[in-house]
Scaffold this active site. Structure first.
Site, PDB file in Angstrom:
ATOM      1  N   LYS A   1      -9.895   0.921  -5.278  1.00  0.00           N
ATOM      2  CA  LYS A   1     -10.502   0.484  -4.022  1.00  0.00           C
ATOM      3  C   LYS A   1     -11.249   1.665  -3.395  1.00  0.00           C
ATOM      4  O   LYS A   1     -10.971   2.818  -3.753  1.00  0.00           O
ATOM      5  CB  LYS A   1      -9.445  -0.090  -3.065  1.00  0.00           C
ATOM      6  CG  LYS A   1      -8.332   0.888  -2.666  1.00  0.00           C
ATOM      7  CD  LYS A   1      -7.246   0.187  -1.864  1.00  0.00           C
ATOM      8  CE  LYS A   1      -6.237   1.169  -1.338  1.00  0.00           C
ATOM      9  NZ  LYS A   1      -5.103   0.524  -0.638  1.00  0.00           N
ATOM     10  N   HIS A   2     -12.260   1.421  -2.590  1.00  0.00           N
ATOM     11  CA  HIS A   2     -12.787   0.173  -2.053  1.00  0.00           C
ATOM     12  C   HIS A   2     -14.206   0.022  -2.596  1.00  0.00           C
ATOM     13  O   HIS A   2     -15.108   0.688  -2.102  1.00  0.00           O
ATOM     14  CB  HIS A   2     -12.791   0.190  -0.536  1.00  0.00           C
ATOM     15  CG  HIS A   2     -11.444   0.499   0.075  1.00  0.00           C
ATOM     16  ND1 HIS A   2     -10.974   1.786   0.228  1.00  0.00           N
ATOM     17  CD2 HIS A   2     -10.472  -0.323   0.560  1.00  0.00           C
ATOM     18  CE1 HIS A   2      -9.774   1.753   0.800  1.00  0.00           C
ATOM     19  NE2 HIS A   2      -9.449   0.484   1.003  1.00  0.00           N
TER      20      HIS A   2
ATOM     21  N   HIS B   1     -11.664  -1.786   9.427  1.00  0.00           N
ATOM     22  CA  HIS B   1     -10.624  -2.526  10.137  1.00  0.00           C
ATOM     23  C   HIS B   1     -11.103  -2.934  11.527  1.00  0.00           C
ATOM     24  O   HIS B   1     -10.639  -3.930  12.092  1.00  0.00           O
ATOM     25  CB  HIS B   1      -9.357  -1.675  10.298  1.00  0.00           C
ATOM     26  CG  HIS B   1      -8.658  -1.371   9.019  1.00  0.00           C
ATOM     27  ND1 HIS B   1      -9.012  -0.319   8.218  1.00  0.00           N
ATOM     28  CD2 HIS B   1      -7.617  -1.991   8.400  1.00  0.00           C
ATOM     29  CE1 HIS B   1      -8.226  -0.284   7.157  1.00  0.00           C
ATOM     30  NE2 HIS B   1      -7.364  -1.292   7.244  1.00  0.00           N
TER      31      HIS B   1
ATOM     32  N   ARG C   1       3.871   2.763   2.960  1.00  0.00           N
ATOM     33  CA  ARG C   1       4.644   1.812   3.777  1.00  0.00           C
ATOM     34  C   ARG C   1       6.149   1.995   3.632  1.00  0.00           C
ATOM     35  O   ARG C   1       6.896   1.750   4.572  1.00  0.00           O
ATOM     36  CB  ARG C   1       4.279   0.380   3.396  1.00  0.00           C
ATOM     37  CG  ARG C   1       2.799   0.068   3.381  1.00  0.00           C
ATOM     38  CD  ARG C   1       2.108   0.355   4.682  1.00  0.00           C
ATOM     39  NE  ARG C   1       0.721  -0.105   4.656  1.00  0.00           N
ATOM     40  CZ  ARG C   1      -0.212   0.291   5.492  1.00  0.00           C
ATOM     41  NH1 ARG C   1       0.083   1.168   6.444  1.00  0.00           N
ATOM     42  NH2 ARG C   1      -1.446  -0.168   5.393  1.00  0.00           N
TER      43      ARG C   1
ATOM     44  N   ASP D   1       0.869  -1.180   0.000  1.00  0.00           N
ATOM     45  CA  ASP D   1       0.000   0.000   0.000  1.00  0.00           C
ATOM     46  C   ASP D   1       0.903   1.225   0.000  1.00  0.00           C
ATOM     47  O   ASP D   1       1.425   1.626   1.046  1.00  0.00           O
ATOM     48  CB  ASP D   1      -0.891   0.012   1.247  1.00  0.00           C
ATOM     49  CG  ASP D   1      -1.978  -1.050   1.196  1.00  0.00           C
ATOM     50  OD1 ASP D   1      -2.628  -1.174   0.154  1.00  0.00           O
ATOM     51  OD2 ASP D   1      -2.170  -1.748   2.208  1.00  0.00           O
TER      52      ASP D   1
ATOM     53  N   ASP E   1     -10.351  -7.565   0.364  1.00  0.00           N
ATOM     54  CA  ASP E   1      -9.611  -6.791   1.348  1.00  0.00           C
ATOM     55  C   ASP E   1      -9.142  -7.788   2.417  1.00  0.00           C
ATOM     56  O   ASP E   1      -9.530  -8.966   2.421  1.00  0.00           O
ATOM     57  CB  ASP E   1     -10.494  -5.683   1.932  1.00  0.00           C
ATOM     58  CG  ASP E   1      -9.677  -4.492   2.433  1.00  0.00           C
ATOM     59  OD1 ASP E   1      -8.456  -4.644   2.619  1.00  0.00           O
ATOM     60  OD2 ASP E   1     -10.263  -3.417   2.653  1.00  0.00           O
TER      61      ASP E   1
ATOM     62  N   ARG F   1      -7.429  10.277   1.876  1.00  0.00           N
ATOM     63  CA  ARG F   1      -6.918   9.259   0.948  1.00  0.00           C
ATOM     64  C   ARG F   1      -7.647   9.336  -0.391  1.00  0.00           C
ATOM     65  O   ARG F   1      -7.140   8.847  -1.403  1.00  0.00           O
ATOM     66  CB  ARG F   1      -7.097   7.857   1.543  1.00  0.00           C
ATOM     67  CG  ARG F   1      -6.285   7.602   2.800  1.00  0.00           C
ATOM     68  CD  ARG F   1      -6.738   6.326   3.505  1.00  0.00           C
ATOM     69  NE  ARG F   1      -6.465   5.135   2.727  1.00  0.00           N
ATOM     70  CZ  ARG F   1      -6.962   3.926   3.020  1.00  0.00           C
ATOM     71  NH1 ARG F   1      -7.768   3.782   4.076  1.00  0.00           N
ATOM     72  NH2 ARG F   1      -6.672   2.895   2.265  1.00  0.00           N
TER      73      ARG F   1
END
Length: 336
Positions: A167-168, A180, A71, A63, A250, A137
């Site tokens: 996404k998503h 999450h 990351r 990601d 996901d 985002r």
């Protein structure tokens, strides 16, 4: 050899003996990297090379959206949140267009030079600040502007040789909750979604190599969460929108996926609904449970998965001082 249907993660910055054994399993198809797997640019290149030596067909992903979801940092360009690029595009379409294409190219080029096939990007959710896990985002809260901005970013990714993953699906921006941590419910009708959140996916479907559905439930459309729903994945995404690429679940370790039960049940539901590959992250026991299920149920690999491998190659030696990279880095520094 085709990649298998499971993408998993690693514990640290180098392969352990146990991980080498797991990656040899034919039902493993990919590895996703997190910050815990990154120490330096040289280290991540060494790690991706070690995986490629084991099984070159494995898909290597990360990601690397920009903003708060990036990351790989030290040695990589710090990318702005996509909302900043979307806002720039709205204010100054000429400059914004150029930076969007170059940012997509740069992100993809730096990953490819590091041996990584693709980033799970771009985010196509329609949001500005409503959803705590999406927010900046997203390219913004205007669906048509998202289409224009995301297409430019995708054009840059494709130029570098990377397939884009939207996404998503069908849009996470209409709920406040974080999938999450919970299973959010969105009470809107399919007609309302077609008029807003689905627009970026519908218009960009031909340009996307992959799509990742959200762990959301839209009870007016289907009682099952999107990533476990053949209505959403087969009837709407593939049938109505004509998407022919890879469908990635996901992360099945997210709380939003727990509506389907344990890891075997979640895997069965996702694959039956139409996912080509399932992700299990930060839970090795869960990943091994999925492998056991796949082995005992003879799940065939998807022929679509090979399309996500990098289409061009470049090296950091050629990229580091490339005039386009240096110019783009300078432009982006003023935005982050």
């Amino acid at each position: 050899m085709l990649p298998g249907p499971l993408m998993l993660d690693l514990d640290g910055t180098a392969l352990t003996a146990e991980e080498r054994d797991v990656l040899h399993h034919p039902q493993v198809g990919g590895v996703i990297f997190f910050s815990k797997n990154f120490q330096s640019r040289a280290q991540i290149i060494e790690l991706t090379a070690a995986i490629a030596q084991l099984r070159p067909e494995l898909l290597l992903a990360v990601d690397q959206e920009g903003g708060r979801v990036q990351r790989l940092r030290d040695g990589f360009t710090r990318l702005p949140a996509m909302q900043l690029l979307g806002d720039l595009f709205a204010r100054d379409p000429v400059r914004g267009s150029r930076i969007l294409v170059d940012a997509g190219w740069l992100m993809a080029s730096e990953l490819i030079a590091s041996g990584i096939d693709f980033s799970f990007a771009p985010v196509l959710d329609v949001d500005r600040a409503h959803c705590e896990v999406i927010g900046d985002r997203s390219f913004g809260d205007d669906p048509e502007r998202i289409v224009s901005a995301a297409q430019l970013f995708i054009d840059g990714m494709r130029e570098a040789g990377m397939a884009a993953t939207g996404k998503h699906f069908p849009g996470h921006g209409g709920v406040r909750g974080d999938s999450h941590l919970e299973t959010p419910y969105d009470g809107r009708s399919l007609e309302q979604l077609r008029a807003r959140d689905l627009i970026p996916f519908a218009k960009l479907a031909p340009l996307l190599g992959g799509v990742m559905p959200a762990h959301l439930v839209f009870p007016q459309v289907d009682a099952r969460a999107v990533g476990f729903s053949s209505l959403w994945l087969q009837q709407i995404l593939r049938g109505e929108l004509g998407f022919n690429g890879v469908i990635f679940s996901d992360d099945l370790s997210m709380k939003g996926a727990d509506v389907e039960g344990g890891y075997a049940a979640k895997t069965a539901a996702a694959l039956d609904a139409g996912c080509d590959m399932v992700l299990v992250c930060n839970n090795r026991a869960g990943a091994l449970e999925v492998l056991d299920y796949l082995e005992n149920n003879s799940v065939p690999p998807s022929t679509r998965l090979g399309s996500m491998k990098m289409r061009k190659r470049c090296s950091w030696g050629a990229l580091a001082d490339h005039p386009r990279r240096l110019a783009t880095v300078e432009q982006l520094q003023h935005l982050v």
